[in-house]
Design an enzyme around this catalytic site. Sequence first.
Site, PDB file in Angstrom:
ATOM      1  N   ASP A   1      -3.178 -31.918 -13.844  1.00 34.33           N
ATOM      2  CA  ASP A   1      -3.100 -32.970 -12.911  1.00 34.33           C
ATOM      3  C   ASP A   1      -1.610 -33.748 -12.915  1.00 34.33           C
ATOM      4  OD1 ASP A   1      -3.737 -34.227 -15.169  1.00 34.33           O
ATOM      5  OD2 ASP A   1      -5.367 -35.228 -14.486  1.00 34.33           O
TER       6      ASP A   1
ATOM      7  N   ASP B   1       2.397 -31.271 -16.441  1.00 36.29           N
ATOM      8  CA  ASP B   1       1.599 -30.119 -16.354  1.00 36.29           C
ATOM      9  C   ASP B   1       2.308 -28.835 -15.274  1.00 36.29           C
ATOM     10  OD1 ASP B   1      -0.304 -30.754 -17.913  1.00 36.29           O
ATOM     11  OD2 ASP B   1      -1.641 -31.620 -16.200  1.00 36.29           O
TER      12      ASP B   1
ATOM     13  N   ASP C   1      -7.852 -29.037 -18.312  1.00 32.97           N
ATOM     14  CA  ASP C   1      -7.550 -30.094 -18.737  1.00 32.97           C
ATOM     15  C   ASP C   1      -9.230 -30.896 -19.068  1.00 32.97           C
ATOM     16  OD1 ASP C   1      -5.070 -30.578 -18.763  1.00 32.97           O
ATOM     17  OD2 ASP C   1      -5.037 -31.677 -16.956  1.00 32.97           O
TER      18      ASP C   1
END
Length: 1154
Positions: free
Chosen positions: A775, A779, A454
């Site tokens: 997070d 996801d 990310d």
Amino acid sequence: MGDMTNSDFYSKNQRNESSHGGEFGCTMEELRSLMELRGTEAVVKIKETYGDTDAICRRLKTSPVEGLPGTAPDLEKRKQIFGQNFIPPKKPKTFLQLVWEALQDVTLIILEIAAIISLGLSFYHPPGENNEGCATAQGGAEDEGEAEAGWIEGAAILLSVICVVLVTAFNDWSKEKQFRGLQSRIEQEQKFTVVRAGQVVQIPVAEIVVGDIAQVKYGDLLPADGLFIQGNDLKIDESSLTGESDQVRKSVDKDPMLLSGTHVMEGSGRMVVTAVGVNSQTGIIFTLLGAGGEEEEKKDKKAKQQDGAAAMEMQPLKSAEGGDADDKKKANMHKKEKSVLQGKLTKLAVQIGKAGLVMSAITVIILVLYFTVDTFVVNKKPWLPECTPVYVQYFVKFFIIGVTVLVVAVPEGLPLAVTISLAYSVKKMMKDNNLVRHLDACETMGNATAICSDKTGTLTTNRMTVVQAYVGDVHYKEIPEPSSINAKTMELLVHAIAINSAYTTKILPPEKDGALPRQVGNKTECGLLGFVLDLKQDYEPVRAQMPEEKLYKVYTFNSVRKSMSTVIKLPDESFRMYSKGASEIVLKKCCKILNGAGEPRVFRPRDRDEMVKKVIEPMACDGLRTICVAYRDFPSSPEPDWDNENDILNELTCICVVGIEDPVRPEVPEAIRKCQRAGITVRMVTGDNINTARAIAIKCGIIHPGEDFLCLEGKEFNRRIRNEKGEIEQERIDKIWPKLRVLARSSPTDKHTLVKGIIDSTHTEQRQVVAVTGDGTNDGPALKKADVGFAMGIAGTDVAKEASDIILTDDNFSSIVKAVMWGRNVYDSISKFLQFQLTVNVVAVIVAFTGACITQDSPLKAVQMLWVNLIMDTFASLALATEPPTETLLLRKPYGRNKPLISRTMMKNILGHAVYQLTLIFTLLFVGEKMFQIDSGRNAPLHSPPSEHYTIIFNTFVMMQLFNEINARKIHGERNVFDGIFRNPIFCTIVLGTFAIQIVIVQFGGKPFSCSPLQLDQWMWCIFIGLGELVWGQVIATIPTSRLKFLKEAGRLTQKEEIPEEELNEDVEEIDHAERELRRGQILWFRGLNRIQTQIEVVNTFKSGASFQGALRRQSSVTSQSQDVANLSSPSRVSLSNALSSPTSLPPAAAGQG
């Protein structure tokens, strides 16, 4: 005082409670049964019994707005009456249970039996004991004292077995303890937001009591059961409890039931807690599981699941995560696919074990044959009945030697070494901010070839600040002066930001002077609120004037909308909606924009394109996220249809566009450089726009200008990987992923697709091992799909943590590099141990085997072998498995999945050292007595005293192992084996400790260890020969491995084993074992039928005298079909059909097919 005794009385006597609710207006039973209802039933029940949710709050003595007063006695009383919010964990196995489990080892059982027989026989003195007629195979009668000591060997074997068992049990026990410690750490870290005495506080989940008002928001995992009081757009995934995947929409009048263990997928709200711990829905299921615990135990033994995954999964409260059905599935899922290392090790251990078994069997057979031939054929001794016990004793002795060979051959230290190494790594990784949830993730990480990370919070600091703004037709490169902005615009801007953001998001004063203000809640919103404060305005009064309860309608942020909107009712009854979101999305919906005077002017598509070019792209190229803030007014009548989102979120008026900077973490570029050097590709997957993403990727060093790489947006990525029908094709993904470095504006499904595509790819010769960081709730799928999922400890939602294997407690990318280092270290530690262990095995087995064949007695006695086995297996695994990692581990490429455990270099070391040790031991065995001028120990009678000769052999053997342990510290053929030896105190302690114990054994071991004390000069020789190992190690290192083509590698997972057959058929989704068996059954059945049909046809054909070809044609085509049915083809069948079809004039295609 009165009420304390009262509640004491209730907690003791809960049966009474149902009739009388103590202090509160409802009892635990009532609330519990209420929570079992769903949907409308529940609403009806609440209406009939209580009135409404507010009435329940009153009965529970709590306020929907202020929450509980939070005083200690009140909380205590609630805990006593309604229970605590924690589910008691399953009892750990006691030390004795672990000892019992360790005793189940087959080789140990054989040894125990042999030892007991030997003991029994030594106490049995038959009348014929001293009869000269009985053969003492090697001549030389024993003296009385020796016969007395016959029991010692049996006892010593038993003792050493006990030693091995205790060590194993202790290791298991400490592992279990570590797991529990880890679990409790995870639990303490899990906090939840509740309102107490009007203040919003975060408390540990275990502290939540019935009557608490909890704030739930997107991404939460509900810690207790409760009733929904107010909120907006709350949607919940209840699949963990009900198994239905649809999201359930919650509302006060339709379905107010919020259940523990379910996930909030959208929206926010408040609930009053009605059941905690064992009484919550998840708790009830857990108690049922606990009650079924006894039957579980039995299953457990079969499927040793409590080991890693499951032990971590069944955490008391954490266990609520992913519910229960899920838990079982997950435990199975993690066990089903053994980690790469375990797969290789199991295979290797089995191979070695088989070899050992063969060797030991041959040893026993040779000994027995030699003895019988020698005694009864050569010496022509009759078998006298009184001699039977003596003969039996010989046979038992041979048997014990055989078993000892087996014990030394089987590397039972392997699983121990893996466990120790992993447990040690996990413990140390805690210090490096890696909280490992599944043990094998640690080792998989060492093989990682790709990391999909990310951007926000992992590569960047996640401290958002607005640095540029476009307000009133002016693009400000830094925060504008408040005076330069029109008052009307300013008021709209402040309201739009303050109201249209989660009220849980705040900016608090810094904890220490000089520090930055603390950002609480959603970081992007914090950046916007910071912007309001920078404009010398305040958002608190605006929020106070418009409290959360008064918000008319909220469209919360989700990954589809990519924007958030809030509707409020103005004093004149009309409505105003504030909206904010990604600028390219919100600007498309704007038809007006505020000018410098604060008046709206028309905003056409071409104005928009110009704005994108002049404002948004320059901002994005500086690595800024652009957010657009807008509003829209609606008339009071007719009231708009709020559910028709497309019409509502349209025709907006843009107030401003801001550029938010999220600076790159200072340590990230270096960490990414290390990854790239270590052969790991870092890819960035982000929801930001492509220019921002590219700018940050360059800052981080993920892409370097001038390289050949791809940066794609989610849409473009999808267009390229799908065919005309819109299906994803692996070949198309294979064209893209090797060059892809940045995937921007990606949805969670894109992330999952990318990860799956890289994992399933056969583009490279090694299967890619992918790590993913995430997070958000969305996801989850990607984290689960990846080989190793990293969740963020601070910013991560509970759902992400639940799906992950490792939690980064500091949300920092550089901690991932540490994980790679530890993972590689685990792999290397195991290889070091193997190199050492196998040298010992090879030497000990050959010595025992040849010794037994040539001299009828193993030069290394059973007890000595066990001692060697103990130091080799247990201590060496401790010493070599706890080597701390070094930065040099990051200088090599990943090993990959099908790299063998034992490389050529290691094989060279193993065989080289074995040659040295065997040469010396056989020299000592056959000419040792001449070298040292001592009596020969060969051909000693049954209970003869230990000889110095054999003691020297034993001692030299152990010395060589000790020095070879130092050699084993390096496996890539490095020269300096002492490098960093003092950084590992455990290693030094173990080597010195083993040396000390060896001295004690030789000097004072006496009969049990078959040792006789040695003189100083003999000791010196033993140590000198041992030191030769180090010199010999240097000699081996000079031989180039590339010359030794004949060396085989061992312990590799072949491609075939690695990809189970069901994965070969892409379309067939995971087939479980039973189904595969079933298919196999079907195929056999088809085969049978085909054969019968063919035979019938053949018979018929012969009857009718027609040509034989039709039948054959049928046979071969059917064969080819049934082979297509499954990828299992029996070679015999194929050759049959080919052989049959060749004489006939069948087209080759049909024959070839089969």
